[in-house]
Write an enzyme that holds these catalytic residues in place. Sequence first.
Site, short mmCIF file in Angstrom:
data_model
loop_
_atom_site.label_atom_id
_atom_site.label_comp_id
_atom_site.label_asym_id
_atom_site.label_seq_id
_atom_site.Cartn_x
_atom_site.Cartn_y
_atom_site.Cartn_z
CE LYS A 1 23.95 -9.08 -24.63
NZ LYS A 1 24.29 -8.12 -25.70
P1 OMP Z 1 32.72 -3.13 -26.75
O1 OMP Z 1 32.99 -3.33 -25.28
O2 OMP Z 1 32.57 -1.69 -27.13
O3 OMP Z 1 33.68 -3.88 -27.61
O4 OMP Z 1 31.25 -3.74 -27.03
C1 OMP Z 1 30.89 -5.03 -26.67
C2 OMP Z 1 29.62 -5.45 -27.39
O5 OMP Z 1 29.35 -6.81 -27.09
C3 OMP Z 1 28.37 -4.67 -26.98
O6 OMP Z 1 27.50 -4.64 -28.12
C4 OMP Z 1 27.76 -5.53 -25.90
O7 OMP Z 1 26.35 -5.34 -25.82
C5 OMP Z 1 28.10 -6.95 -26.39
N1 OMP Z 1 28.26 -7.98 -25.35
C6 OMP Z 1 29.10 -7.78 -24.29
O8 OMP Z 1 29.81 -6.78 -24.18
N2 OMP Z 1 29.18 -8.74 -23.29
C7 OMP Z 1 28.48 -9.90 -23.35
O9 OMP Z 1 28.63 -10.73 -22.46
C8 OMP Z 1 27.66 -10.13 -24.45
C9 OMP Z 1 27.61 -9.22 -25.46
C10 OMP Z 1 26.94 -9.66 -26.70
O10 OMP Z 1 26.03 -10.49 -26.62
O11 OMP Z 1 27.36 -9.31 -27.79
#
Ligand code: OMP
Length: 275
Positions: free
Chosen positions: A95
């Site tokens: 990001k």
């Molecule tokens: P889980 O919730 O464990 O599946 O993780 C979600 C992953 O996606 C993490 O690495 C977050 O940093 C990322 N993420 C989000 O959860 N929300 C977003 O809006 C964007 C991201 C991302 O850019 O990957």
Amino acid sequence: MSFMTKLHRAWDRNNSLVCVGLDPDLDKLPECVRHEPKPIFAFNRALIDATRDLVCCYKPQIAYYAAFGAEDELAMTIDYLSQTCPDIPVILDAKRGDIGSTAAMYAREAFVRYGADAVTVNPYMGTDNLKSFLDYSERGVVILCRTSNPSSAELQELVAGDRQIYQYVAEYAATRWNYNHNVMLVVGATFPEELGRIRQQCPEIPFLVPGIGAQGGDVAKVLENGQTADGKGLVINSSRGIIYAGKGPDFAAAARRAATALRDEINRHRREATR
Ligand code: OMP
């Protein structure tokens, strides 16, 4: 091979829209890898070996490595991916975003230091920031649009002129930022209606969709609103829901079962998918 070509081939080869998020929290690793000299890498290697035929991407989130001074294990993980499954794209989730000269260093970090196929970026600073990433025409640039977190509407849904801020991000992504055809958008699974609106604005741009699993997003709604006409267009990430599916010595087998279940659930809702 460009990131976009690699992504399209990975969707087809593994018949999967699943992305495994490699977000290894050192404090939550299974006991059996904790005593390895490189525990994060050992954990990731086992997860990769167990899932690489089931996914279209891997997405390591850099904070989980940097927070523990384990950037070397991030580099080892990406090297291992390029050796064992060179056909699966790696999205480095960082990001990033800054003034052009600094953004150029962030782009170099992602694409040259780590050799990632794509990187997540923050569009808040505008085109001169994004250009540092977009000019790597063979790499993917994954732009935050409508994020999955609870407070995301605070700024992203503010109305400016006749539209909300995230709708401008979607419009620019489809036009002025996509001069190298290497743009993706981040759209959270937790906001399926917005996902549908962005799909209407951007019929062909691939979306990275986090928010499935631990954040409670609904797979059926994501597919209903987000898939492209050919039943693809989505990279659906699950991190904790897959990597911590098991806590014991069989954690990799448990991760495989969780990734298989997610792939199959997604495919049940795809147009023209081979199930
Ligand atoms: P889980 O919730 O464990 O599946 O993780 C979600 C992953 O996606 C993490 O690495 C977050 O940093 C990322 N993420 C989000 O959860 N929300 C977003 O809006 C964007 C991201 C991302 O850019 O990957």
